[in-house]
Scaffold this motif. Structure first.
Motif, PDB file in Angstrom:
ATOM      1  N   THR A 144      21.554   3.204 -35.555  1.00 39.99           N
ATOM      2  CA  THR A 144      20.118   2.962 -35.738  1.00 39.99           C
ATOM      3  C   THR A 144      19.367   4.276 -35.904  1.00 39.99           C
ATOM      4  O   THR A 144      19.843   5.340 -35.540  1.00 39.99           O
ATOM      5  N   THR A 145      18.178   4.152 -36.460  1.00 39.22           N
ATOM      6  CA  THR A 145      17.377   5.346 -36.729  1.00 39.22           C
ATOM      7  C   THR A 145      16.075   5.377 -35.948  1.00 39.22           C
ATOM      8  O   THR A 145      15.674   6.427 -35.473  1.00 39.22           O
ATOM      9  N   THR A 146      15.394   4.258 -35.801  1.00 35.83           N
ATOM     10  CA  THR A 146      14.092   4.275 -35.132  1.00 35.83           C
ATOM     11  C   THR A 146      14.272   3.996 -33.633  1.00 35.83           C
ATOM     12  O   THR A 146      15.188   3.276 -33.231  1.00 35.83           O
ATOM     13  N   PRO A 147      13.392   4.541 -32.812  1.00 32.23           N
ATOM     14  CA  PRO A 147      13.525   4.335 -31.368  1.00 32.23           C
ATOM     15  C   PRO A 147      13.363   2.869 -30.943  1.00 32.23           C
ATOM     16  O   PRO A 147      14.018   2.412 -30.021  1.00 32.23           O
ATOM     17  N   ARG A 148      12.486   2.135 -31.633  1.00 28.11           N
ATOM     18  CA  ARG A 148      12.275   0.746 -31.249  1.00 28.11           C
ATOM     19  C   ARG A 148      13.521  -0.092 -31.505  1.00 28.11           C
ATOM     20  O   ARG A 148      13.932  -0.884 -30.657  1.00 28.11           O
ATOM     21  N   THR A 149      14.117   0.082 -32.637  1.00 26.83           N
ATOM     22  CA  THR A 149      15.330  -0.672 -32.923  1.00 26.83           C
ATOM     23  C   THR A 149      16.495  -0.180 -32.064  1.00 26.83           C
ATOM     24  O   THR A 149      17.392  -0.949 -31.743  1.00 26.83           O
ATOM     25  N   LEU A 150      16.467   1.099 -31.716  1.00 19.14           N
ATOM     26  CA  LEU A 150      17.501   1.637 -30.841  1.00 19.14           C
ATOM     27  C   LEU A 150      17.475   0.937 -29.479  1.00 19.14           C
ATOM     28  O   LEU A 150      18.521   0.531 -28.955  1.00 19.14           O
ATOM     29  N   LEU A 151      16.282   0.749 -28.922  1.00 18.98           N
ATOM     30  CA  LEU A 151      16.151   0.066 -27.639  1.00 18.98           C
ATOM     31  C   LEU A 151      16.557  -1.399 -27.746  1.00 18.98           C
ATOM     32  O   LEU A 151      17.265  -1.925 -26.880  1.00 18.98           O
ATOM     33  N   GLN A 152      16.131  -2.069 -28.830  1.00 16.91           N
ATOM     34  CA  GLN A 152      16.484  -3.477 -29.006  1.00 16.91           C
ATOM     35  C   GLN A 152      17.991  -3.656 -29.161  1.00 16.91           C
ATOM     36  O   GLN A 152      18.589  -4.553 -28.562  1.00 16.91           O
ATOM     37  N   HIS A 153      18.604  -2.810 -29.962  1.00 19.09           N
ATOM     38  CA  HIS A 153      20.050  -2.917 -30.173  1.00 19.09           C
ATOM     39  C   HIS A 153      20.824  -2.575 -28.896  1.00 19.09           C
ATOM     40  O   HIS A 153      21.877  -3.160 -28.629  1.00 19.09           O
ATOM     41  N   THR A 154      20.307  -1.644 -28.126  1.00 18.72           N
ATOM     42  CA  THR A 154      20.972  -1.284 -26.868  1.00 18.72           C
ATOM     43  C   THR A 154      20.957  -2.453 -25.899  1.00 18.72           C
ATOM     44  O   THR A 154      21.990  -2.789 -25.292  1.00 18.72           O
ATOM     45  N   LEU A 155      19.807  -3.108 -25.747  1.00 18.96           N
ATOM     46  CA  LEU A 155      19.706  -4.238 -24.821  1.00 18.96           C
ATOM     47  C   LEU A 155      20.542  -5.430 -25.280  1.00 18.96           C
ATOM     48  O   LEU A 155      21.208  -6.075 -24.466  1.00 18.96           O
ATOM     49  N   THR A 156      20.515  -5.735 -26.585  1.00 19.83           N
ATOM     50  CA  THR A 156      21.309  -6.871 -27.063  1.00 19.83           C
ATOM     51  C   THR A 156      22.805  -6.594 -26.962  1.00 19.83           C
ATOM     52  O   THR A 156      23.580  -7.490 -26.610  1.00 19.83           O
ATOM     53  N   SER A 157      23.223  -5.364 -27.226  1.00 19.89           N
ATOM     54  CA  SER A 157      24.654  -5.064 -27.088  1.00 19.89           C
ATOM     55  C   SER A 157      25.074  -5.031 -25.622  1.00 19.89           C
ATOM     56  O   SER A 157      26.210  -5.399 -25.290  1.00 19.89           O
ATOM     57  N   TRP A 158      24.162  -4.628 -24.734  1.00 21.98           N
ATOM     58  CA  TRP A 158      24.484  -4.657 -23.304  1.00 21.98           C
ATOM     59  C   TRP A 158      24.658  -6.095 -22.825  1.00 21.98           C
ATOM     60  O   TRP A 158      25.586  -6.403 -22.084  1.00 21.98           O
ATOM     61  N   ARG A 159      23.747  -6.995 -23.250  1.00 17.28           N
ATOM     62  CA  ARG A 159      23.867  -8.404 -22.873  1.00 17.28           C
ATOM     63  C   ARG A 159      25.140  -9.021 -23.423  1.00 17.28           C
ATOM     64  O   ARG A 159      25.789  -9.827 -22.769  1.00 17.28           O
ATOM     65  N   ALA A 160      25.485  -8.663 -24.651  1.00 18.41           N
ATOM     66  CA  ALA A 160      26.690  -9.229 -25.271  1.00 18.41           C
ATOM     67  C   ALA A 160      27.964  -8.694 -24.613  1.00 18.41           C
ATOM     68  O   ALA A 160      28.992  -9.367 -24.616  1.00 18.41           O
ATOM     69  N   ASP A 161      27.889  -7.506 -24.061  1.00 22.86           N
ATOM     70  CA  ASP A 161      29.072  -6.873 -23.488  1.00 22.86           C
ATOM     71  C   ASP A 161      29.281  -7.213 -22.010  1.00 22.86           C
ATOM     72  O   ASP A 161      30.294  -6.827 -21.431  1.00 22.86           O
ATOM     73  N   LEU A 162      28.363  -7.939 -21.379  1.00 24.14           N
ATOM     74  CA  LEU A 162      28.506  -8.278 -19.958  1.00 24.14           C
ATOM     75  C   LEU A 162      29.709  -9.193 -19.749  1.00 24.14           C
ATOM     76  O   LEU A 162      29.940 -10.125 -20.506  1.00 24.14           O
ATOM     77  N   ARG A 163      30.468  -8.899 -18.697  1.00 26.51           N
ATOM     78  CA  ARG A 163      31.645  -9.689 -18.338  1.00 26.51           C
ATOM     79  C   ARG A 163      31.483 -10.159 -16.896  1.00 26.51           C
ATOM     80  O   ARG A 163      30.651  -9.630 -16.154  1.00 26.51           O
ATOM     81  N   PRO A 164      32.302 -11.119 -16.479  1.00 29.20           N
ATOM     82  CA  PRO A 164      32.230 -11.543 -15.068  1.00 29.20           C
ATOM     83  C   PRO A 164      32.589 -10.413 -14.098  1.00 29.20           C
ATOM     84  O   PRO A 164      32.082 -10.382 -12.977  1.00 29.20           O
TER      85      PRO A 164
END
Length: 188
Positions: A144-164
């Motif tokens: 990503t290039t912009t800070p706003r999309t960087l934060l959004q992509h970070t949060l969505t990838s963190w949620r997707a990567d959560l495991r039990p």
């Protein structure tokens, strides 16, 4: 000829043999003797007129503890997040070290305040969350290039990567932060 019995003609010449009693024998004690530590013993060496030296209580620096603990949590989260990415699967067990780093200033400086162990638990879990977010930020940063999309992509990838297993690590961080803060508190 027989040997004299004790008490009749004088003391016996034979050595005394071991005697077994079901109850302890009464020793030669003076009249009115009371064993030390028993009720009725006169106290010696105590003068109520002399003041006893006061023990100094350790100073409580709760304000300093509340300042240093979030800084320790930030430092622990940064150290966790900046670890090599290839070791990301085995990093969850470092939550114990994070909890220890957060609980040291809270326990040693804050003392036995009842509010500090729950705060240590929350700060330890926050340090784990910060570390995981920094890891995801490092993974997403190249795309990503912009800070706003960087934060959004970070949060969505963190949620997707959560495991039990991550929930178990959060539980370890919460209980470790609570218990280590309570155990490092100075006793008074």
């Amino acid at each position: 000829m027989t040997a004299p019995t004790p008490g009749t003609d004088g003391p016996s010449i034979r050595p005394r043999t071991a005697q077994h009693y079901s109850v302890a024998p009464v020793l030669d004690t003076p009249e009115g003797y009371v064993a030390p530590g028993m009720p009725g013993v006169p106290v010696t060496g105590y003068d109520p007129g002399t003041p006893t030296p006061h023990r100094r209580k350790p100073r409580r620096r709760t304000g300093l503890a509340l300042l240093l603990a979030p800084l320790a949590a930030l430092l622990a989260g940064l150290a966790y997040g900046c670890a090599p990415l290839r070791a990301a699967d085995s990093l969850g067990w470092l939550t114990i070290a994070q909890a220890g780093l957060v609980s040291l200033p809270l326990g040693l400086l804050g003392g036995r305040n009842r509010l500090l162990p729950p705060l240590g638990a929350l700060l330890s879990a926050g340090a784990l969350l910060l570390g995981q977010l920094i890891q995801q930020l490092r993974l997403v940063h190249a795309d990503t290039t912009t800070p706003r999309t960087l934060l959004q992509h970070t949060l969505t990838s963190w949620r997707a990567d959560l495991r039990p297993l991550d929930l178990a690590f959060y539980a370890i961080a919460l209980t470790g932060g609570f218990l280590l803060t309570r155990r490092t508190a100075t006793r008074t």
